[in-house]
Design an enzyme around this catalytic site. Structure first.
Site, mmCIF file in Angstrom:
data_model
loop_
_atom_site.group_PDB
_atom_site.id
_atom_site.type_symbol
_atom_site.label_atom_id
_atom_site.label_comp_id
_atom_site.label_asym_id
_atom_site.label_seq_id
_atom_site.Cartn_x
_atom_site.Cartn_y
_atom_site.Cartn_z
ATOM 1 N N GLU A 47 -88.779 27.297 -87.472
ATOM 2 C CA GLU A 47 -88.780 28.390 -86.494
ATOM 3 C C GLU A 47 -87.390 29.013 -86.360
ATOM 4 O O GLU A 47 -86.408 28.533 -86.936
ATOM 5 C CB GLU A 47 -89.277 27.849 -85.142
ATOM 6 N N CYS A 56 -94.160 29.332 -91.690
ATOM 7 C CA CYS A 56 -95.119 28.234 -91.535
ATOM 8 C C CYS A 56 -94.903 27.168 -92.613
ATOM 9 O O CYS A 56 -94.406 27.447 -93.713
ATOM 10 C CB CYS A 56 -96.550 28.747 -91.687
ATOM 11 N N GLU A 58 -97.043 25.745 -94.579
ATOM 12 C CA GLU A 58 -97.756 25.999 -95.836
ATOM 13 C C GLU A 58 -96.925 26.879 -96.768
ATOM 14 O O GLU A 58 -96.817 26.618 -97.960
ATOM 15 C CB GLU A 58 -99.096 26.716 -95.581
ATOM 16 N N CYS A 92 -100.572 32.810 -94.367
ATOM 17 C CA CYS A 92 -100.500 31.690 -95.318
ATOM 18 C C CYS A 92 -101.692 31.709 -96.277
ATOM 19 O O CYS A 92 -101.545 31.397 -97.456
ATOM 20 C CB CYS A 92 -100.430 30.356 -94.575
#
Ligand code: THU
Length: 130
Positions: A47, A56, A58, A92
């Protein structure tokens, strides 16, 4: 997919969550991808104070694989230690679809594992045409 490969993928995603940098959401996520060579690349969410700059788990895992020259993914595992399983976000899914066919997407938490196909989560992608 072999039971042993499934376990290795979930283990890698679970381990990756340990490095999650998620001070803003307090929602750590771990991911792992299996590539054509049989290698497993893991990633976690990262983040940022500028929230939109967050990446993210992924996509971190996928980008690690691709930047290592591994552009074909055969399975993805996503682990959260939340009460409910977490589905991958739309961004994603779009990124995954660039580097795979209709592969298994494994969602795992401490006491639950569910396996979906990418086509169930993303029946159409940008880039397809009618
Ligand atoms: N997050 C992921 O890592 N993967 C997803 O598919 C959905 C959301 C992260 C982003 C952010 O750090 C936190 O979960 C809360 O949205």
């Amino acid at each position: 997919m072999l039971e042993e490969t499934l376990d290795r993928l979930i283990d890698a995603a679970t381990e990756a969550i340990g490095n999650s940098y998620s001070p803003y959401s307090s929602f750590p996520v771990g991911a792992a991808v299996l590539t054509d060579s049989g290698r497993i690349y893991s990633g976690t969410n990262i983040e940022n104070a500028s929230y939109g700059a967050t990446v993210c788990a992924e996509r971190v895992a996928i980008f690690k694989a691709v930047s290592d020259g591994e552009t074909h993914i055969n399975a993805v595992a996503i682990y959260t230690n939340a009460a409910n399983l977490a589905f991958p976000c739309g961004m994603c899914l779009q990124v995954m679809s660039e580097f795979c066919e209709d592969i298994p997407i494994i969602l795992a938490s401490d006491n639950l594992v569910r396996i979906y196909q990418l086509s169930e989560l993303l029946p159409h992608r940008f880039g397809d045409s009618e």
